[in-house]
Design a protein around this motif. Structure first.
Motif, PDB file in Angstrom:
ATOM      1  N   PHE A  15       0.868  -1.196   0.000  1.00  0.00           N
ATOM      2  CA  PHE A  15       0.000   0.000   0.000  1.00  0.00           C
ATOM      3  C   PHE A  15       0.904   1.246   0.000  1.00  0.00           C
ATOM      4  O   PHE A  15       0.677   2.184   0.766  1.00  0.00           O
ATOM      5  N   ASP A  38       1.318  -0.940  -4.913  1.00  0.00           N
ATOM      6  CA  ASP A  38       0.073  -0.182  -4.710  1.00  0.00           C
ATOM      7  C   ASP A  38      -0.840  -0.360  -5.920  1.00  0.00           C
ATOM      8  O   ASP A  38      -0.385  -0.587  -7.040  1.00  0.00           O
ATOM      9  N   LEU A  39      -2.135  -0.190  -5.655  1.00  0.00           N
ATOM     10  CA  LEU A  39      -3.170  -0.278  -6.706  1.00  0.00           C
ATOM     11  C   LEU A  39      -3.248   0.981  -7.547  1.00  0.00           C
ATOM     12  O   LEU A  39      -3.805   0.955  -8.635  1.00  0.00           O
ATOM     13  N   GLY A  68      -0.331  -3.103  -8.496  1.00  0.00           N
ATOM     14  CA  GLY A  68      -1.166  -4.292  -8.368  1.00  0.00           C
ATOM     15  C   GLY A  68      -1.816  -4.351  -7.006  1.00  0.00           C
ATOM     16  O   GLY A  68      -1.732  -3.418  -6.204  1.00  0.00           O
ATOM     17  N   ASN A  69      -2.458  -5.501  -6.780  1.00  0.00           N
ATOM     18  CA  ASN A  69      -3.269  -5.701  -5.584  1.00  0.00           C
ATOM     19  C   ASN A  69      -2.460  -6.491  -4.550  1.00  0.00           C
ATOM     20  O   ASN A  69      -1.857  -7.514  -4.899  1.00  0.00           O
ATOM     21  N   VAL A  70      -2.470  -6.046  -3.308  1.00  0.00           N
ATOM     22  CA  VAL A  70      -1.740  -6.793  -2.267  1.00  0.00           C
ATOM     23  C   VAL A  70      -2.304  -8.202  -2.093  1.00  0.00           C
ATOM     24  O   VAL A  70      -1.647  -9.059  -1.509  1.00  0.00           O
ATOM     25  N   ASN A 120      -0.110   3.761   7.488  1.00  0.00           N
ATOM     26  CA  ASN A 120      -1.168   4.742   7.290  1.00  0.00           C
ATOM     27  C   ASN A 120      -2.534   4.049   7.268  1.00  0.00           C
ATOM     28  O   ASN A 120      -3.390   4.386   6.468  1.00  0.00           O
ATOM     29  N   TYR A 210     -11.137   7.214   1.151  1.00  0.00           N
ATOM     30  CA  TYR A 210     -11.011   5.769   1.361  1.00  0.00           C
ATOM     31  C   TYR A 210     -12.239   5.237   2.072  1.00  0.00           C
ATOM     32  O   TYR A 210     -12.797   5.902   2.945  1.00  0.00           O
TER      33      TYR A 210
END
Ligand SMILES: C[S@@+](CC[C@H](N)C(=O)[O-])C[C@H]1O[C@@H](n2cnc3c(N)ncnc32)[C@H](O)[C@@H]1O
Length: 279
Positions: A15, A38-39, A68-70, A120, A210
């Motif tokens: 992230f 990170d996305l 990309g996605n974690v 964060n 978010y």
């Protein structure tokens, strides 16, 4: 202290957003490497332009930024192809597509990471227990099993579970952190970051927004253990009461209060925690 006395060298910032920590990590030791994931490709591009491209090749060649996605890190795509070259201890695995434009994380054999972090409050972007455990398993699989650590942060307290608005004033801008609502069934909240620029006077509303699920500390511990971490440690400090810091100047508020490792902590108006999972 959890890395068994070894000097930690290999860092992964999940992230990572604009990857500030990753770029900072590289500065003080030429052996260090960093991976950011990170996305948000815009944030990664910003990192390239403002952090990576402004440091020398020695530093920029040791950072690998992935889009990309974690939850599927191996499918994440390398974005800073141009700045990095293959380091001595990072090799490309056999890949069907040798084009440097299409390198995925799974195409590399990176050294096991000494530290993986999710800062964060980013784990709050994951909304289900299944996602959280799955993410922790990916983090664990990236870590060095000789004392590598996963670190994340979390906030909470009685004031954290309803609408909340806080602002911090800096010389050129005011930063507003807004928690718009808090659903106690889903523990979901909507966070927006707004900026009021002073010169020229301009408001950037919802610069970042978010949807978060505010996890509890025991939920995080259970999920880390379920994912296979050997031990979980909490470092917590209470924060100044939200009423007192509705508007503060700079980053100084409550700086003097230290984090302590605890196994029990009484509820407060506001607290902040670092959670450490040992691989
Ligand atoms: C709260 S921000 C933190 C950014 C950065 N760590 C910082 O401190 O500035 C959360 C970040 O997580 C990213 N993100 C959210 N869900 C993600 C996912 N499933 N996989 C990868 N990144 C994700 C967002 O794009 C955003 O950059």
């Amino acid at each position: 202290m959890y890395v068994g006395g070894r000097v930690p060298l290999h860092f992964q910032e999940d992230f990572c957003g604009t990857g500030l920590l990753s770029t900072e990590w590289l500065h003080s030791d030429a052996r260090r490497t960093a991976i950011g994931l990170d996305l948000d490709v815009e944030a990664l591009d910003w990192c390239m332009e403002n952090n990576v491209n402004k440091v020398g090749a020695d530093v920029s060649s040791r950072i690998f930024l992935f889009h990309g996605n974690v939850l599927q890190p191996l499918e994440a795509k390398l974005v800073n192809v141009a700045t990095q070259y293959l380091m001595q201890n990072v090799t490309l695995g056999d890949s069907e597509d040798d084009s440097p434009d299409h390198k995925l994380m799974k195409d590399f054999q990176f050294p096991a990471r000494d530290i993986v972090c999710a800062f964060n409050y980013s784990c709050c972007c994951l909304h289900t227990r299944q996602e959280l455990v799955s993410y922790f398993k990916h983090a664990l699989s990236a870590l060095n099993k000789k004392g590598g650590i996963f670190v994340m942060d979390l906030y909470g307290g009685t004031s954290a579970e309803h609408e909340l608005r806080m602002q911090r004033k800096f010389p050129n801008f005011t930063y507003v952190w807004e928690q718009a609502e808090f659903d106690i069934i889903k523990r979901k909240t909507r966070i927006s970051l707004h900026f009021n620029l002073h010169k020229p006077q301009r408001k950037i509303r919802h610069a970042f927004s978010y949807s978060w699920r505010l996890w509890s500390l025991p939920e995080i511990k259970d999920c880390l253990e379920e994912a296979g971490f050997q031990s979980v440690h909490f470092w917590i400090r209470h924060m100044p009461d939200s009423e007192d810091i509705r508007s503060t100047y700079g980053l100084a508020a409550g700086r003097d209060i230290k984090y302590e490792e605890v196994t029990s902590f009484q509820q407060q108006d506001s607290w902040n925690a670092y959670i450490v999972g040992v691989a």
